[in-house]
Design a protein around this motif. Structure first.
Motif, PDB file in Angstrom:
ATOM      1  N   TYR A  27       0.826  -1.207   0.000  1.00  0.00           N
ATOM      2  CA  TYR A  27       0.000   0.000   0.000  1.00  0.00           C
ATOM      3  C   TYR A  27       0.865   1.264   0.000  1.00  0.00           C
ATOM      4  O   TYR A  27       1.967   1.299   0.556  1.00  0.00           O
ATOM      5  CB  TYR A  27      -0.888   0.045   1.240  1.00  0.00           C
ATOM      6  CG  TYR A  27      -2.012  -0.968   1.249  1.00  0.00           C
ATOM      7  CD1 TYR A  27      -3.132  -0.804   0.445  1.00  0.00           C
ATOM      8  CD2 TYR A  27      -1.961  -2.072   2.096  1.00  0.00           C
ATOM      9  CE1 TYR A  27      -4.167  -1.731   0.476  1.00  0.00           C
ATOM     10  CE2 TYR A  27      -2.993  -2.996   2.132  1.00  0.00           C
ATOM     11  CZ  TYR A  27      -4.093  -2.817   1.317  1.00  0.00           C
ATOM     12  OH  TYR A  27      -5.119  -3.730   1.348  1.00  0.00           O
ATOM     13  N   LEU A  28       0.331   2.317  -0.607  1.00  0.00           N
ATOM     14  CA  LEU A  28       0.849   3.690  -0.494  1.00  0.00           C
ATOM     15  C   LEU A  28       2.354   3.784  -0.744  1.00  0.00           C
ATOM     16  O   LEU A  28       3.108   4.344   0.048  1.00  0.00           O
ATOM     17  CB  LEU A  28       0.515   4.274   0.886  1.00  0.00           C
ATOM     18  CG  LEU A  28      -0.978   4.299   1.263  1.00  0.00           C
ATOM     19  CD1 LEU A  28      -1.141   4.888   2.650  1.00  0.00           C
ATOM     20  CD2 LEU A  28      -1.793   5.065   0.242  1.00  0.00           C
ATOM     21  N   GLN A  29       2.791   3.252  -1.874  1.00  0.00           N
ATOM     22  CA  GLN A  29       4.202   3.358  -2.245  1.00  0.00           C
ATOM     23  C   GLN A  29       4.497   4.762  -2.781  1.00  0.00           C
ATOM     24  O   GLN A  29       3.655   5.381  -3.439  1.00  0.00           O
ATOM     25  CB  GLN A  29       4.532   2.332  -3.326  1.00  0.00           C
ATOM     26  CG  GLN A  29       4.279   0.890  -2.922  1.00  0.00           C
ATOM     27  CD  GLN A  29       4.361  -0.046  -4.099  1.00  0.00           C
ATOM     28  OE1 GLN A  29       5.372  -0.099  -4.799  1.00  0.00           O
ATOM     29  NE2 GLN A  29       3.292  -0.794  -4.352  1.00  0.00           N
ATOM     30  N   LEU A 169      -8.704   2.741   3.641  1.00  0.00           N
ATOM     31  CA  LEU A 169      -7.808   1.737   4.214  1.00  0.00           C
ATOM     32  C   LEU A 169      -8.382   1.167   5.507  1.00  0.00           C
ATOM     33  O   LEU A 169      -8.255  -0.032   5.780  1.00  0.00           O
ATOM     34  CB  LEU A 169      -6.425   2.346   4.460  1.00  0.00           C
ATOM     35  CG  LEU A 169      -5.643   2.744   3.210  1.00  0.00           C
ATOM     36  CD1 LEU A 169      -4.306   3.361   3.596  1.00  0.00           C
ATOM     37  CD2 LEU A 169      -5.427   1.554   2.284  1.00  0.00           C
ATOM     38  N   ASP A 177      -8.833  -7.086   5.071  1.00  0.00           N
ATOM     39  CA  ASP A 177      -7.804  -6.757   4.076  1.00  0.00           C
ATOM     40  C   ASP A 177      -8.119  -7.382   2.713  1.00  0.00           C
ATOM     41  O   ASP A 177      -8.941  -8.294   2.585  1.00  0.00           O
ATOM     42  CB  ASP A 177      -6.414  -7.191   4.538  1.00  0.00           C
ATOM     43  CG  ASP A 177      -5.303  -6.367   3.875  1.00  0.00           C
ATOM     44  OD1 ASP A 177      -5.631  -5.460   3.095  1.00  0.00           O
ATOM     45  OD2 ASP A 177      -4.124  -6.618   4.152  1.00  0.00           O
ATOM     46  N   LYS A 184      -5.230  -4.006  -6.073  1.00  0.00           N
ATOM     47  CA  LYS A 184      -5.133  -2.791  -5.264  1.00  0.00           C
ATOM     48  C   LYS A 184      -4.964  -1.536  -6.116  1.00  0.00           C
ATOM     49  O   LYS A 184      -5.140  -0.429  -5.622  1.00  0.00           O
ATOM     50  CB  LYS A 184      -3.951  -2.903  -4.290  1.00  0.00           C
ATOM     51  CG  LYS A 184      -4.086  -3.975  -3.221  1.00  0.00           C
ATOM     52  CD  LYS A 184      -2.898  -3.931  -2.270  1.00  0.00           C
ATOM     53  CE  LYS A 184      -3.057  -4.911  -1.122  1.00  0.00           C
ATOM     54  NZ  LYS A 184      -2.901  -6.297  -1.548  1.00  0.00           N
ATOM     55  N   LYS A 185      -4.620  -1.731  -7.391  1.00  0.00           N
ATOM     56  CA  LYS A 185      -4.362  -0.577  -8.254  1.00  0.00           C
ATOM     57  C   LYS A 185      -5.631   0.019  -8.851  1.00  0.00           C
ATOM     58  O   LYS A 185      -5.583   1.111  -9.429  1.00  0.00           O
ATOM     59  CB  LYS A 185      -3.414  -0.983  -9.397  1.00  0.00           C
ATOM     60  CG  LYS A 185      -1.991  -1.256  -8.938  1.00  0.00           C
ATOM     61  CD  LYS A 185      -1.081  -1.505 -10.133  1.00  0.00           C
ATOM     62  CE  LYS A 185       0.365  -1.642  -9.692  1.00  0.00           C
ATOM     63  NZ  LYS A 185       1.276  -1.853 -10.843  1.00  0.00           N
ATOM     64  N   ASP A 203      -6.016   4.035  -6.787  1.00  0.00           N
ATOM     65  CA  ASP A 203      -4.848   3.153  -6.781  1.00  0.00           C
ATOM     66  C   ASP A 203      -4.253   3.175  -5.376  1.00  0.00           C
ATOM     67  O   ASP A 203      -3.574   4.123  -4.983  1.00  0.00           O
ATOM     68  CB  ASP A 203      -3.825   3.637  -7.811  1.00  0.00           C
ATOM     69  CG  ASP A 203      -2.574   2.768  -7.861  1.00  0.00           C
ATOM     70  OD1 ASP A 203      -2.497   1.784  -7.098  1.00  0.00           O
ATOM     71  OD2 ASP A 203      -1.662   3.075  -8.659  1.00  0.00           O
ATOM     72  N   LEU A 204      -4.486   2.119  -4.616  1.00  0.00           N
ATOM     73  CA  LEU A 204      -4.042   2.076  -3.224  1.00  0.00           C
ATOM     74  C   LEU A 204      -2.564   1.741  -3.081  1.00  0.00           C
ATOM     75  O   LEU A 204      -2.037   1.778  -1.970  1.00  0.00           O
ATOM     76  CB  LEU A 204      -4.879   1.064  -2.442  1.00  0.00           C
ATOM     77  CG  LEU A 204      -6.360   1.415  -2.285  1.00  0.00           C
ATOM     78  CD1 LEU A 204      -7.088   0.317  -1.531  1.00  0.00           C
ATOM     79  CD2 LEU A 204      -6.538   2.748  -1.575  1.00  0.00           C
ATOM     80  N   THR A 205      -1.885   1.416  -4.179  1.00  0.00           N
ATOM     81  CA  THR A 205      -0.441   1.191  -4.114  1.00  0.00           C
ATOM     82  C   THR A 205       0.334   2.493  -4.252  1.00  0.00           C
ATOM     83  O   THR A 205       1.555   2.500  -4.095  1.00  0.00           O
ATOM     84  CB  THR A 205       0.019   0.213  -5.214  1.00  0.00           C
ATOM     85  OG1 THR A 205      -0.153   0.815  -6.499  1.00  0.00           O
ATOM     86  CG2 THR A 205      -0.776  -1.083  -5.150  1.00  0.00           C
ATOM     87  N   SER A 207       1.072   6.422  -3.036  1.00  0.00           N
ATOM     88  CA  SER A 207       0.906   7.308  -1.878  1.00  0.00           C
ATOM     89  C   SER A 207       0.002   8.497  -2.188  1.00  0.00           C
ATOM     90  O   SER A 207      -0.576   9.104  -1.280  1.00  0.00           O
ATOM     91  CB  SER A 207       2.275   7.813  -1.403  1.00  0.00           C
ATOM     92  OG  SER A 207       2.941   8.528  -2.426  1.00  0.00           O
TER      93      SER A 207
END
Length: 262
Positions: A27-29, A169, A177, A184-185, A203-205, A207
């Motif tokens: 998540y949140l890269q 989230l 989860d 997740k995208k 897109d949860l990947t 940030s």
């Protein structure tokens, strides 16, 4: 020897494409390449009430007996009640956008925030029934934050969180989860408005997801997590699972070939 090389050449692309890569799981890269993510102000807007919303309204005073008629709990604060109790004791907004209160009667609250409804009730009580010395104190809250989640999560269904603000989230964590086979995208959020519904994609990947208009949910949002293509292939979620599947298929093919040859 040539057959072994052929098998290896066949296995490599299958292993590389069938398992879920790590970048699709986290998540949140920070995809901008900077070491520190910029701080941005929350873009969450106050929620405005809609038809079928359920409100909990509590009215208190210095002398609790003065406001007993307004409170199903006899003027005591509602600390925690089950969903059935909220349904029976709460105020449901009807198709015309009204709620029906004791003494005060019909009141239109469609499009109001809970804070605006609180001020409206307090003003009516002071104007018509009570003096300032009565110490009237009104609490208006949604009867839990309800949302629906479906797709590739551990626990699907209608969920309720007892808090005022919920981000996506937190909602996903409350549902156990996203599964390894969930995308997740491209998580979809369907949101109802008085004029109709709107579908958002987040897109949860990344940030930057915190800046999305659907990062903070609104009551009655519908979240859908679609499956990754790896699930439809059925080759496995990890490299080991994919390797096991491929080896099994190759063994089956070899055995079949030898039997037919003999």
């Amino acid at each position: 020897m040539n057959k072994i090389k052929l098998y290896i050449l066949f296995l490599l692309p299958v292993l590389l494409t069938s398992c879920v890569p790590n970048k699709d799981l986290v998540y949140l890269q920070n995809k901008n390449g900077t070491s520190v993510a910029p701080i941005t102000a929350s873009n969450q807007k106050p929620y405005r009430l809609q038809v079928n919303d359920l409100l909990n309204i509590s009215i208190r005073a210095i002398d609790p007996k003065l406001v007993e008629i307004f409170n199903p709990s006899g003027g005591q604060a509602i600390i925690s009640t089950p969903d059935q109790g909220n349904y029976l004791n709460g105020y449901t907004i009807d198709d015309h956008g009204n709620i029906r209160l004791p003494v005060l009667g019909e009141m239109n609250v469609l499009g109001f925030t809970t804070e605006e409804v609180r001020i409206k009730i307090e003003t009516l009580l002071h104007e018509k029934y009570f003096k300032s010395e009565a110490g009237i104190f009104v609490i208006v809250k949604l009867s839990g934050f309800r949302y629906t989640i479906n797709g590739e999560v551990a626990n699907t269904g209608i969920k309720t969180l007892y808090q005022d603000r919920v981000n996506i989230l937190e909602a996903i964590a409350n549902a156990g989860d996203i599964n390894l086979t969930g995308d997740k995208k491209d998580v979809k959020v369907i949101r109802n408005f008085p004029q109709g519904s709107e579908t958002f994609s987040i897109d949860l990947t990344d940030s930057n997801a915190v800046n999305s208009p659907c990062f903070y949910l609104q009551p009655n949002d519908y979240i859908y997590v679609k499956p990754l293509k790896q699930k439809s292939w059925g080759t496995g979620k990890t490299g080991i699972e994919s390797l096991t599947t491929v080896v099994t298929l190759l063994s089956l093919a070899t055995t079949t070939f030898l039997l037919l040859r003999n």
